[in-house]
Design a protein around this motif. Structure first.
Motif, mmCIF file in Angstrom:
data_model
loop_
_atom_site.group_PDB
_atom_site.id
_atom_site.type_symbol
_atom_site.label_atom_id
_atom_site.label_comp_id
_atom_site.label_asym_id
_atom_site.label_seq_id
_atom_site.Cartn_x
_atom_site.Cartn_y
_atom_site.Cartn_z
ATOM 1 N N TRP A 248 3.695 5.870 1.845
ATOM 2 C CA TRP A 248 3.496 6.648 3.072
ATOM 3 C C TRP A 248 2.727 5.886 4.144
ATOM 4 O O TRP A 248 2.384 6.450 5.184
ATOM 5 C CB TRP A 248 2.787 7.960 2.728
ATOM 6 C CG TRP A 248 3.504 8.667 1.626
ATOM 7 C CD1 TRP A 248 3.091 8.833 0.338
ATOM 8 C CD2 TRP A 248 4.822 9.231 1.687
ATOM 9 N NE1 TRP A 248 4.048 9.479 -0.396
ATOM 10 C CE2 TRP A 248 5.123 9.735 0.403
ATOM 11 C CE3 TRP A 248 5.765 9.371 2.696
ATOM 12 C CZ2 TRP A 248 6.327 10.361 0.105
ATOM 13 C CZ3 TRP A 248 6.964 9.981 2.411
ATOM 14 C CH2 TRP A 248 7.243 10.473 1.128
ATOM 15 N N SER B 289 3.060 13.207 -1.808
ATOM 16 C CA SER B 289 2.443 11.960 -2.241
ATOM 17 C C SER B 289 1.752 12.221 -3.566
ATOM 18 O O SER B 289 0.923 13.132 -3.683
ATOM 19 C CB SER B 289 1.409 11.483 -1.207
ATOM 20 O OG SER B 289 0.691 10.370 -1.699
ATOM 21 N N GLY C 1 2.178 10.887 7.105
ATOM 22 C CA GLY C 1 1.472 11.215 5.878
ATOM 23 C C GLY C 1 0.237 10.391 5.654
ATOM 24 O O GLY C 1 -0.684 10.814 4.935
ATOM 25 N N TYR D 269 9.832 11.504 9.160
ATOM 26 C CA TYR D 269 9.791 10.498 8.094
ATOM 27 C C TYR D 269 11.152 9.796 7.978
ATOM 28 O O TYR D 269 11.829 9.899 6.962
ATOM 29 C CB TYR D 269 9.436 11.151 6.761
ATOM 30 C CG TYR D 269 8.028 11.702 6.692
ATOM 31 C CD1 TYR D 269 6.983 10.942 6.199
ATOM 32 C CD2 TYR D 269 7.746 12.992 7.134
ATOM 33 C CE1 TYR D 269 5.690 11.440 6.138
ATOM 34 C CE2 TYR D 269 6.460 13.500 7.089
ATOM 35 C CZ TYR D 269 5.433 12.720 6.580
ATOM 36 O OH TYR D 269 4.161 13.212 6.522
ATOM 37 N N LEU E 246 2.836 16.594 1.864
ATOM 38 C CA LEU E 246 2.739 16.053 3.217
ATOM 39 C C LEU E 246 3.596 16.823 4.209
ATOM 40 O O LEU E 246 3.314 16.807 5.417
ATOM 41 C CB LEU E 246 3.179 14.586 3.219
ATOM 42 C CG LEU E 246 2.435 13.646 2.269
ATOM 43 C CD1 LEU E 246 3.045 12.248 2.348
ATOM 44 C CD2 LEU E 246 0.950 13.609 2.605
ATOM 45 N N ILE F 5 -2.743 12.263 6.871
ATOM 46 C CA ILE F 5 -3.020 13.410 5.997
ATOM 47 C C ILE F 5 -3.741 12.951 4.742
ATOM 48 O O ILE F 5 -4.722 13.565 4.301
ATOM 49 C CB ILE F 5 -1.706 14.135 5.642
ATOM 50 C CG1 ILE F 5 -1.038 14.690 6.904
ATOM 51 C CG2 ILE F 5 -1.959 15.262 4.631
ATOM 52 C CD1 ILE F 5 0.351 15.245 6.674
#
Length: 269
Positions: free
Chosen positions: A156, A213, A161, A187, A175, A164
Motif C-alpha cells: 500500500w 492491509s 492506504g 487504488y 482501507l 491510513i
C-alpha cells in the motif's frame, strides 16, 4: 513445410510486469517476438530491451511496425495515450490496466474505436480466477458480487492506504469499502482486479469491494463471492506477489503470457 513467422508483439511499458512477460515468453520458447517497447516520451528503460526490439515514444510509430498484438502493462495513463493507435495498428489489444475502463466515457470511446478499426480489446483475468464462471453466471440475473483484496502493508506504499496505516493500530486494517468504480479510482494499481470483476459481472457501481492491509499475510489474497440465479460461487486465491512490485501479483504477468500464447497456439484454454 516452412514454419509460420513468430507473432509480432509490442509491449506498452517496460516495468515489472512487462519485463517478466518478455522473459517468460523467451524462456518458454513461445513463437512471439517483441518488436518494440513503447514508453513515454523521454523515458529511459531501466533494463535492456529484448533482442531486436526498438524503443518507441510516439503512438504514430505503431503503424510502421505491423504488430499482430499490442499488450499494455504500464498503467491507465499509458493506456489512454496508446490505445487508439494500438487498435488502428493491430488486430488485438490486450489490456492489463483495467482500472482505466472504470471511466465510462473512455471505455465506450475505446470500444467504438475498436469497431471502426476492426480490432479487439481483450482483458485477461490478471491476478484473479473465476472470471469465466462469473461471465457465464451473468447470462442469468446475478444478485451480488463482492470482491475482497487483502495484501501485506508493503503493497500500500504510495496509495491512500499509506496514510491510513500510519495512524492505525497493529493488525489487519480495512482501507476501503465501496464500489468497484471508486476502488479503481483510489487504488488503480491494486484494484485492476476489481475492475475486471465488475466488467465481467454486474457492473462497476453494484460490485462491492473491500480492501484490507494485513501484516499476517505474505501473499496477495483475493476472495470473490457471487450470488445469483446460476448459484453461489466463491473463489479464494492467495497469489505470490511480484518479486519487483508488491502491489502486483505474479499471476498478473502469467495471465498476460497466456494471452500471448493463446494468440499463437492451436489449442487455447
Amino acid at each position: 513445410m516452412a514454419e509460420a513467422r513468430p507473432l509480432r508483439l509490442v509491449l506498452i511499458g517496460w516495468g515489472a510486469i512487462a519485463t517478466r512477460v518478455a522473459a517468460l515468453l523467451s524462456e518458454r520458447g513461445t513463437p512471439a517476438r517483441v518488436v518494440a517497447v513503447a514508453l513515454r516520451n523521454g523515458s529511459v528503460p531501466r533494463t535492456p530491451l529484448p533482442p531486436g526490439a526498438v524503443l518507441i515514444d510516439d503512438p504514430a510509430a505503431l503503424s510502421d511496425l505491423s504488430p499482430d498484438l499490442v499488450l499494455e502493462a504500464a498503467g491507465r495513463e499509458a493506456l489512454r495515450q496508446w490505445a487508439g493507435a494500438a487498435l488502428d495498428a493491430a488486430p488485438r489489444l490486450v489490456v492489463a490496466s483495467t482500472s482505466a475502463l472504470a471511466d465510462d466515457a473512455f471505455r465506450e470511446a475505446l470500444i467504438a474505436h475498436a469497431v471502426r478499426a476492426r480490432s479487439r480489446i481483450e482483458i485477461t483475468p490478471g491476478a484473479i480466477g473465476g472470471i469465466d464462471a462469473l461471465r457465464a453466471a451473468s447470462v442469468l440475473p446475478v444478485e451480488s458480487v463482492r470482491h475482497t483484496i487483502a495484501k501485506p502493508p508493503t503493497a500500500w506504499a504510495g496509495t491512500p492506504g499509506e496514510a491510513i496505516l500510519a495512524d492505525a493500530p497493529p493488525g489487519a486494517v480495512t482501507l476501503f469499502r465501496g464500489s468497484a468504480r471508486e476502488a479503481a479510482r483510489l487504488y488503480p494499481q491494486n484494484a485492476n482486479a476489481t475492475a475486471t470483476t465488475a466488467l465481467a459481472g454486474i457492473g462497476l457501481d453494484r460490485t462491492e469491494v473491500e480492501i484490507v492491509s494485513d501484516p499476517a499475510l505474505s501473499r496477495n489474497r483475493h476472495v470473490i463471492e457471487i450470488d445469483g440465479a446460476a448459484g453461489r460461487m466463491r473463489v479464494d486465491l492467495e497469489n505470490a506477489p511480484s518479486a519487483s512490485n508488491p502491489k502486483s501479483s505474479e499471476l498478473t504477468a502469467l495471465s498476460l503470457v497466456r494471452a500471448v500464447e493463446n494468440a499463437v497456439l492451436p489449442l487455447c484454454l
